[in-house]
Write a protein that holds these residues in place. Structure first.
Motif, PDB file in Angstrom:
ATOM      1  N   PRO A  70       0.695  -1.263  -0.009  1.00 36.14           N
ATOM      2  CA  PRO A  70      -0.082   0.134  -0.079  1.00 36.14           C
ATOM      3  C   PRO A  70       0.657   1.449   0.009  1.00 36.14           C
ATOM      4  O   PRO A  70       0.334   2.243  -0.328  1.00 36.14           O
ATOM      5  N   LEU A  71       2.040   1.212   0.382  1.00 37.48           N
ATOM      6  CA  LEU A  71       3.031   2.401   0.551  1.00 37.48           C
ATOM      7  C   LEU A  71       3.680   2.472  -0.806  1.00 37.48           C
ATOM      8  O   LEU A  71       4.702   3.353  -0.677  1.00 37.48           O
ATOM      9  N   ARG A  72       3.881   1.438  -1.545  1.00 39.15           N
ATOM     10  CA  ARG A  72       4.831   1.448  -2.749  1.00 39.15           C
ATOM     11  C   ARG A  72       4.841   2.803  -3.544  1.00 39.15           C
ATOM     12  O   ARG A  72       5.699   3.186  -4.013  1.00 39.15           O
ATOM     13  N   THR A  73       3.404   3.236  -3.746  1.00 44.71           N
ATOM     14  CA  THR A  73       3.460   4.343  -4.562  1.00 44.71           C
ATOM     15  C   THR A  73       4.267   5.730  -4.250  1.00 44.71           C
ATOM     16  O   THR A  73       4.925   6.356  -4.870  1.00 44.71           O
ATOM     17  N   PHE A  74       4.342   5.669  -2.775  1.00 48.25           N
ATOM     18  CA  PHE A  74       5.291   6.868  -2.043  1.00 48.25           C
ATOM     19  C   PHE A  74       6.532   6.818  -2.428  1.00 48.25           C
ATOM     20  O   PHE A  74       7.294   7.890  -2.566  1.00 48.25           O
ATOM     21  N   ALA A  75       7.008   5.505  -2.841  1.00 45.16           N
ATOM     22  CA  ALA A  75       8.498   5.255  -3.255  1.00 45.16           C
ATOM     23  C   ALA A  75       8.736   5.256  -4.602  1.00 45.16           C
ATOM     24  O   ALA A  75       9.830   5.761  -5.058  1.00 45.16           O
ATOM     25  N   THR A  76       7.675   4.745  -5.604  1.00 41.75           N
ATOM     26  CA  THR A  76       8.159   4.600  -6.874  1.00 41.75           C
ATOM     27  C   THR A  76       7.505   5.501  -7.841  1.00 41.75           C
ATOM     28  O   THR A  76       7.778   5.566  -9.137  1.00 41.75           O
ATOM     29  N   VAL A  77       6.521   6.352  -7.399  1.00 46.00           N
ATOM     30  CA  VAL A  77       6.105   7.259  -8.404  1.00 46.00           C
ATOM     31  C   VAL A  77       7.171   8.387  -8.896  1.00 46.00           C
ATOM     32  O   VAL A  77       8.150   8.668  -8.140  1.00 46.00           O
ATOM     33  N   ARG A  78       7.135   8.554 -10.299  1.00 43.99           N
ATOM     34  CA  ARG A  78       8.001   9.251 -10.811  1.00 43.99           C
ATOM     35  C   ARG A  78       7.768  10.803 -10.745  1.00 43.99           C
ATOM     36  O   ARG A  78       6.799  11.163 -11.356  1.00 43.99           O
TER      37      ARG A  78
END
Length: 400
Positions: A70-78
């Protein structure tokens, strides 16, 4: 970290009593750290050996983080919130002109007009007892309307974009729902970008597309969509929570409201004290030490995902005094709050958020000076997230 979120302040006080930095377990049993103390957080946010790029996230690079985390977007969004150095400066420069103090001041008449229109609709939406959900009918459509105008986003996308933003910042959802929300957000924003490419206007999306088409090295397609996603989410979620939390605070502290209305303090003072006392963002993901660091007397290992504990830092007695848990719009603290960040990644939209919240609160309590909560504060449903800090609904009674 409790994925269900809730009010963070009691837990923050317990953690701060143990130290300024603490280990945490993130959803999915991912090991991380949280920086809670004001001074430690200020040091950490501006430290030259702390990065935002996920290439420094050790567990992610080792393949230990699931796609639906669930927190992956915070790490990987460009975008600029996951970029460092020259890349960060390049991406920030492409959007910064839309959020300068001068540009925001030019937007003030539009913010004032939209606020007045929403207050008319708020009164019309109230039930026979004068009760209405202030969050849904006022605190949400104001910043969402402004940011969508800045981006050139058609009105028909606004409700869906808020729903998807809400899902993306949630920490209590499963992998399938998290993945679906991110994929749909990309589809919606790709449609927005395609519409602006076909019919450019005087908006930020059109300017970003022009930069992409002029020189792909300045902005790639993934960075375009990532920048739009970050701008939509940060451009309305933070201000939505700020307005909501300020109204809750003033309703619970009628003496402070009376002080402002009598001229003893300003609406700007209310905004700053709300940012400190009940930060709209509780724990923001992520930063990563590029080497082992000692912060606040605690070692944070290289590659560890670290949460910035804004809500805890705002009530740190070491920085804000023994009465840090008290809401006081006349507070003269030498330690400014960190709720809008610090250092190179200081919130680009801070002037806009402050303007929207100040205008909203002044007009709201001028129109409805007796406005009060329609249910007791403890009964308000909380955000299902330890990232956002607010309530999901705010039923108020407009008149006594």
């Amino acid at each position: 970290m409790d994925p269900a979120g809730g009010c963070p302040h009691a837990a923050n006080a317990r953690l701060l009593a143990r130290g300024a930095v603490t280990p945490v377990i993130l959803p999915g049993e991912v090991e991380g750290m949280a920086v809670l103390g004001h001074d430690a957080l200020k040091e950490f946010l501006a430290h030259p050996d702390v990065a935002k790029s996920a290439q420094h996230f050790a567990a992610l690079q080792a393949g230990e983080i699931a796609d639906g985390w669930p927190l992956r977007t915070f790490a990987t969004v460009r975008g600029m919130t996951t970029a460092d150095g020259a890349d960060h400066r390049r991406l920030r420069s492409l959007t910064s002109k839309a959020f300068t103090a001068r540009r925001v001041e030019e937007l003030r008449p539009r913010v004032e007009t939209l606020t007045a229109t929403l207050l008319d609709a708020l009164e019309a939406a109230a039930d026979d007892g004068g009760v209405v959900d202030l969050r849904g009918h006022f605190a949400l459509p104001l910043p969402m309307g402004v940011i969508c105008e800045l981006l050139g986003v058609d009105d028909r996308y606004q409700d869906r974009l808020h729903h998807l933003s809400d899902r993306i910042v949630a920490t209590d959802i499963g992998p399938a729902e998290a993945t679906a929300a991110n994929q749909e957000m990309v589809r919606v924003l790709s449609a927005v970008a395609a519409a602006r490419a076909a019919d450019p206007g005087d908006d930020l999306t059109s300017a970003l597309i022009a930069a992409r088409d002029e020189d792909g090295d300045r902005l790639g397609q993934h960075e375009l969509i990532g920048t739009l996603m970050l701008t939509v989410i940060a451009g309305h979620e933070t201000t939505l929570n700020l307005i909501t939390n300020a109204v809750r605070a003033l309703c619970a502290h009628r003496d402070q409201l009376a002080l402002v209305r009598s001229g003893g303090a300003s609406w700007g003072d209310v905004v700053e004290e709300t940012l400190r006392w009940d930060s709209p963002v509780s724990y923001f993901p992520f930063r990563y030490p590029t080497r082992d660091l000692t912060v606040g007397g605690t070692v944070i290992r290289k590659g560890t995902p670290v949460l910035a504990g804004y809500s805890a830092a705002g009530r740190d007695t070491q920085a804000h005094g023994p009465d840090a848990a008290r809401f006081d719009v006349t507070r003269d603290s030498t330690a400014r709050h960190l709720s809008l960040g610090h250092g190179a990644h200081y919130c680009l939209g801070a002037p806009l958020a402050r303007t929207e919240a100040t205008v909203a609160l002044e007009q709201l309590f001028t129109r409805f000076p007796d406005l009060d909560l329609a249910v007791p504060e403890p009964e308000l449903p909380r955000h299902a997230s330890f990232v956002g800090n607010s309530v999901r609904e705010l039923p108020v009674r407009l008149r006594r």
